[in-house]
Design a protein around this motif. Structure first.
Motif, PDB file in Angstrom:
ATOM      1  N   LEU A 264       7.879  -4.601  -6.409  1.00  0.00           N
ATOM      2  CA  LEU A 264       7.250  -3.868  -5.308  1.00  0.00           C
ATOM      3  C   LEU A 264       7.991  -4.106  -3.999  1.00  0.00           C
ATOM      4  CD1 LEU A 264       3.473  -4.395  -6.150  1.00  0.00           C
ATOM      5  CD2 LEU A 264       4.856  -2.326  -6.485  1.00  0.00           C
TER       6      LEU A 264
ATOM      7  N   PRO B  46       0.759   0.219 -11.030  1.00  0.00           N
ATOM      8  CA  PRO B  46       1.766   1.213 -11.411  1.00  0.00           C
ATOM      9  C   PRO B  46       2.177   1.135 -12.876  1.00  0.00           C
ATOM     10  CG  PRO B  46       2.551  -0.174  -9.603  1.00  0.00           C
ATOM     11  CD  PRO B  46       1.271  -0.733 -10.060  1.00  0.00           C
TER      12      PRO B  46
ATOM     13  N   LEU C 138      -4.060   0.658  -7.186  1.00  0.00           N
ATOM     14  CA  LEU C 138      -3.270   1.264  -8.252  1.00  0.00           C
ATOM     15  C   LEU C 138      -2.398   0.202  -8.898  1.00  0.00           C
ATOM     16  CD1 LEU C 138      -2.324   4.055  -9.523  1.00  0.00           C
ATOM     17  CD2 LEU C 138      -0.393   3.843  -7.975  1.00  0.00           C
TER      18      LEU C 138
ATOM     19  N   VAL D  49      -1.416  -1.160  -3.836  1.00  0.00           N
ATOM     20  CA  VAL D  49      -0.644  -1.213  -5.075  1.00  0.00           C
ATOM     21  C   VAL D  49      -0.500  -2.675  -5.489  1.00  0.00           C
ATOM     22  CG1 VAL D  49       1.529  -0.600  -6.195  1.00  0.00           C
ATOM     23  CG2 VAL D  49       0.617   0.865  -4.376  1.00  0.00           C
TER      24      VAL D  49
ATOM     25  N   ARG E  57       0.830  -1.191   0.000  1.00  0.00           N
ATOM     26  CA  ARG E  57       0.000   0.000   0.000  1.00  0.00           C
ATOM     27  C   ARG E  57       0.866   1.244   0.000  1.00  0.00           C
ATOM     28  NH1 ARG E  57      -1.617   0.734   5.977  1.00  0.00           N
ATOM     29  NH2 ARG E  57       0.069  -0.468   6.792  1.00  0.00           N
ATOM     30  N   LEU E  58       0.344   2.259  -0.629  1.00  0.00           N
ATOM     31  CA  LEU E  58       1.006   3.557  -0.653  1.00  0.00           C
ATOM     32  C   LEU E  58       0.455   4.336   0.529  1.00  0.00           C
ATOM     33  CD1 LEU E  58       2.892   5.369  -2.331  1.00  0.00           C
ATOM     34  CD2 LEU E  58       0.860   6.205  -3.506  1.00  0.00           C
TER      35      LEU E  58
ATOM     36  N   ILE F 119       4.305   7.925  -7.708  1.00  0.00           N
ATOM     37  CA  ILE F 119       3.826   6.759  -8.447  1.00  0.00           C
ATOM     38  C   ILE F 119       2.537   7.121  -9.179  1.00  0.00           C
ATOM     39  CG2 ILE F 119       2.640   5.905  -6.385  1.00  0.00           C
ATOM     40  CD1 ILE F 119       3.284   3.062  -7.301  1.00  0.00           C
TER      41      ILE F 119
ATOM     42  N   GLU G 268      -5.946   3.206 -11.937  1.00  0.00           N
ATOM     43  CA  GLU G 268      -6.580   3.072 -10.628  1.00  0.00           C
ATOM     44  C   GLU G 268      -7.964   2.443 -10.799  1.00  0.00           C
ATOM     45  OE1 GLU G 268      -8.647   6.293  -7.932  1.00  0.00           O
ATOM     46  OE2 GLU G 268      -6.476   6.523  -7.865  1.00  0.00           O
TER      47      GLU G 268
END
Length: 68
Positions: free
Chosen positions: A34, A62, A60, A27, A12-13, A44, A48
């Motif tokens: 990752l 990326p 998300l 993410v 997770r961001l 990033i 989404e």
């Protein structure tokens, strides 16, 4: 690395503000890539989407990651 039971991704961001950490999104992507980014500062962007659950953050996928 943290794992939230039932979360759409183990990554997770997050954003830290005033001593607390808030999840911005989950993410999903290449596990090895990752894992190498855990605890790194970055910008990033990517595609989404939302998982249909009331308490879930967006997910998300990326397309671009820039380390800061």
């Amino acid at each position: 690395r943290s794992f939230i039971f039932g979360a759409p991704s183990r990554y997770r961001l997050t954003e830290e503000s005033a001593g607390s950490v808030a999840t911005i999104c989950h993410v999903r992507g290449n596990e090895a890539q990752l894992r190498a980014l855990v605890n790194r500062r970055m910008a990033i962007s990517g595609r989404e989407y939302w998982v249909k659950r009331p308490d879930t953050h967006p997910v998300l996928v990326p397309e671009r990651i820039v380390l800061k």
